[in-house]
Design a protein around this motif. Sequence first.
Motif, PDB file in Angstrom:
ATOM      1  N   ALA A  80      -5.439  16.826   5.142  1.00 22.77           N
ATOM      2  CA  ALA A  80      -5.693  15.610   4.128  1.00 22.77           C
ATOM      3  C   ALA A  80      -4.428  14.660   4.425  1.00 22.77           C
ATOM      4  O   ALA A  80      -3.359  15.259   4.243  1.00 22.77           O
ATOM      5  N   ILE A  81      -5.060  13.509   4.225  1.00 22.75           N
ATOM      6  CA  ILE A  81      -3.980  12.499   4.198  1.00 22.75           C
ATOM      7  C   ILE A  81      -4.344  11.333   3.286  1.00 22.75           C
ATOM      8  O   ILE A  81      -5.466  11.332   2.949  1.00 22.75           O
ATOM      9  N   PHE A  82      -3.283  10.504   2.869  1.00 27.52           N
ATOM     10  CA  PHE A  82      -3.664   9.249   2.289  1.00 27.52           C
ATOM     11  C   PHE A  82      -3.489   8.250   3.029  1.00 27.52           C
ATOM     12  O   PHE A  82      -2.337   7.892   3.456  1.00 27.52           O
ATOM     13  N   ASP A  83      -4.491   7.576   3.474  1.00 24.45           N
ATOM     14  CA  ASP A  83      -4.567   6.583   4.624  1.00 24.45           C
ATOM     15  C   ASP A  83      -4.535   5.169   3.947  1.00 24.45           C
ATOM     16  O   ASP A  83      -5.509   4.855   3.203  1.00 24.45           O
ATOM     17  N   VAL A  84      -3.440   4.455   4.735  1.00 26.29           N
ATOM     18  CA  VAL A  84      -3.313   2.821   4.009  1.00 26.29           C
ATOM     19  C   VAL A  84      -3.347   1.903   5.175  1.00 26.29           C
ATOM     20  O   VAL A  84      -3.010   2.152   6.168  1.00 26.29           O
ATOM     21  N   ALA A  85      -4.275   0.921   4.573  1.00 27.28           N
ATOM     22  CA  ALA A  85      -4.148  -0.463   5.439  1.00 27.28           C
ATOM     23  C   ALA A  85      -3.444  -1.526   4.443  1.00 27.28           C
ATOM     24  O   ALA A  85      -4.106  -1.828   3.375  1.00 27.28           O
ATOM     25  N   VAL A  86      -2.937  -2.219   5.226  1.00 24.28           N
ATOM     26  CA  VAL A  86      -2.154  -3.676   4.457  1.00 24.28           C
ATOM     27  C   VAL A  86      -2.599  -4.812   5.146  1.00 24.28           C
ATOM     28  O   VAL A  86      -2.076  -4.796   6.428  1.00 24.28           O
ATOM     29  N   ASP A  87      -3.062  -5.815   4.666  1.00 26.46           N
ATOM     30  CA  ASP A  87      -3.448  -6.912   5.481  1.00 26.46           C
ATOM     31  C   ASP A  87      -2.073  -7.918   5.622  1.00 26.46           C
ATOM     32  O   ASP A  87      -1.375  -8.173   4.779  1.00 26.46           O
ATOM     33  N   ILE A  88      -1.839  -8.097   7.035  1.00 24.18           N
ATOM     34  CA  ILE A  88      -0.320  -8.854   7.245  1.00 24.18           C
ATOM     35  C   ILE A  88      -0.696 -10.139   7.931  1.00 24.18           C
ATOM     36  O   ILE A  88      -0.178 -10.759   8.558  1.00 24.18           O
ATOM     37  N   ARG A  89      -2.099 -10.715   7.868  1.00 24.88           N
ATOM     38  CA  ARG A  89      -2.595 -11.878   8.439  1.00 24.88           C
ATOM     39  C   ARG A  89      -2.181 -13.075   7.703  1.00 24.88           C
ATOM     40  O   ARG A  89      -2.563 -13.337   6.584  1.00 24.88           O
ATOM     41  N   LEU A  90      -1.414 -13.989   8.028  1.00 27.01           N
ATOM     42  CA  LEU A  90      -0.881 -14.919   7.723  1.00 27.01           C
ATOM     43  C   LEU A  90      -2.104 -16.139   6.926  1.00 27.01           C
ATOM     44  O   LEU A  90      -3.098 -16.141   7.738  1.00 27.01           O
ATOM     45  N   ASP A  91      -1.992 -16.740   5.873  1.00 23.96           N
ATOM     46  CA  ASP A  91      -2.981 -17.544   5.223  1.00 23.96           C
ATOM     47  C   ASP A  91      -4.232 -16.595   4.837  1.00 23.96           C
ATOM     48  O   ASP A  91      -5.191 -17.357   4.325  1.00 23.96           O
ATOM     49  N   SER A  92      -4.244 -15.265   4.946  1.00 27.74           N
ATOM     50  CA  SER A  92      -5.525 -14.602   4.532  1.00 27.74           C
ATOM     51  C   SER A  92      -5.489 -14.638   3.042  1.00 27.74           C
ATOM     52  O   SER A  92      -4.294 -14.415   2.323  1.00 27.74           O
ATOM     53  N   PRO A  93      -6.747 -14.465   2.469  1.00 24.81           N
ATOM     54  CA  PRO A  93      -6.676 -14.524   0.911  1.00 24.81           C
ATOM     55  C   PRO A  93      -6.334 -13.251   0.347  1.00 24.81           C
ATOM     56  O   PRO A  93      -5.965 -13.091  -0.830  1.00 24.81           O
ATOM     57  N   THR A  94      -6.101 -12.179   1.419  1.00 28.64           N
ATOM     58  CA  THR A  94      -5.850 -10.899   1.018  1.00 28.64           C
ATOM     59  C   THR A  94      -4.442 -10.467   1.485  1.00 28.64           C
ATOM     60  O   THR A  94      -4.142  -9.300   1.601  1.00 28.64           O
ATOM     61  N   TYR A  95      -3.639 -11.515   1.986  1.00 27.20           N
ATOM     62  CA  TYR A  95      -2.435 -11.277   2.608  1.00 27.20           C
ATOM     63  C   TYR A  95      -1.365 -10.544   1.556  1.00 27.20           C
ATOM     64  O   TYR A  95      -1.376 -10.617   0.469  1.00 27.20           O
ATOM     65  N   GLY A  96      -0.880  -9.262   2.172  1.00 28.14           N
ATOM     66  CA  GLY A  96      -0.290  -8.366   1.270  1.00 28.14           C
ATOM     67  C   GLY A  96      -0.805  -7.453   0.296  1.00 28.14           C
ATOM     68  O   GLY A  96      -0.128  -6.651  -0.161  1.00 28.14           O
ATOM     69  N   LYS A  97      -2.171  -7.334   0.225  1.00 29.46           N
ATOM     70  CA  LYS A  97      -2.745  -6.545  -0.306  1.00 29.46           C
ATOM     71  C   LYS A  97      -2.917  -5.251   0.536  1.00 29.46           C
ATOM     72  O   LYS A  97      -3.338  -5.237   1.790  1.00 29.46           O
ATOM     73  N   TRP A  98      -3.562  -4.185  -0.114  1.00 29.62           N
ATOM     74  CA  TRP A  98      -3.476  -2.892   0.700  1.00 29.62           C
ATOM     75  C   TRP A  98      -4.866  -2.124   0.084  1.00 29.62           C
ATOM     76  O   TRP A  98      -5.138  -2.703  -1.179  1.00 29.62           O
ATOM     77  N   VAL A  99      -5.214  -1.207   0.980  1.00 32.22           N
ATOM     78  CA  VAL A  99      -6.293  -0.140   0.422  1.00 32.22           C
ATOM     79  C   VAL A  99      -5.779   1.030   0.896  1.00 32.22           C
ATOM     80  O   VAL A  99      -5.285   1.235   1.822  1.00 32.22           O
ATOM     81  N   GLY A 100      -6.211   2.210   0.495  1.00 36.76           N
ATOM     82  CA  GLY A 100      -5.821   3.722   0.486  1.00 36.76           C
ATOM     83  C   GLY A 100      -6.747   4.680   0.144  1.00 36.76           C
ATOM     84  O   GLY A 100      -7.555   4.211  -0.804  1.00 36.76           O
ATOM     85  N   TYR A 101      -6.970   5.498   1.171  1.00 37.01           N
ATOM     86  CA  TYR A 101      -8.195   6.243   0.729  1.00 37.01           C
ATOM     87  C   TYR A 101      -7.808   7.823   1.365  1.00 37.01           C
ATOM     88  O   TYR A 101      -6.919   8.042   2.290  1.00 37.01           O
ATOM     89  N   GLU A 102      -8.146   8.789   0.742  1.00 42.07           N
ATOM     90  CA  GLU A 102      -8.062  10.107   1.131  1.00 42.07           C
ATOM     91  C   GLU A 102      -8.769  10.484   2.106  1.00 42.07           C
ATOM     92  O   GLU A 102     -10.110  10.498   2.044  1.00 42.07           O
ATOM     93  N   LEU A 103      -8.495  10.656   3.147  1.00 42.31           N
ATOM     94  CA  LEU A 103      -9.169  11.246   4.535  1.00 42.31           C
ATOM     95  C   LEU A 103      -8.847  12.581   4.618  1.00 42.31           C
ATOM     96  O   LEU A 103      -7.715  12.952   4.878  1.00 42.31           O
TER      97      LEU A 103
END
Length: 186
Positions: A80-103
């Motif tokens: 099992a892992i805790f998997d994370v994605a972080v938005d690094i797209r400049l000017d995105s409304p979710t820039y710097g936001k993350w989500v994480g899920y147990e896979l």
Amino acid sequence: MRVIQTKLPDVVLLEPRRFGDHRGFFAEIYNARAFRDVGIRSEFVQDNHSLSEKVGTVRGLHFQKPPAAQAKLVRCGRGAIFDVAVDIRLDSPTYGKWVGYELSADNGLQLFIPAGFAHGFMTLKPGSEIVYKCSDYYAPETEGSVRWDDPDLGIGWPKAENPVLSEKDAEAPSLSQIKSPFCWEK
């Protein structure tokens, strides 16, 4: 396949259907037509497989810059892992936001992470194996990374007494210290 929208509109959690019996189970984990039908149009060209022996192993947060930017489809084949994605797209409304899920091997969930996001994970069980598809080939000259524990991101990582990191990941810059090569497209 069940598609679960995340708080980052372009990152999608997928739950493939499993058919089980006394022998175990069968699941179709990738089908180009089914993925296109749910809006995932990435063409995958490379499969990667990693093993992390110790609980608390952290890999990431990684990305590849254009022209070799990668979308990823991540799953856990064992452990099992805790998997994370972080938005690094400049000017995105979710820039710097993350989500994480147990896979995990048990839940069979997969995370689709488009180009323009940094990706990383922490192992939750010993001997965890991660298998993921990439939409472009590995190109070390385009590698980039963001510090896994950047306080400005505030990622809610599971507690680990002594996280295990590579030297490269331990020395990664914070998001505020990099110039992201990605721009958000409306």
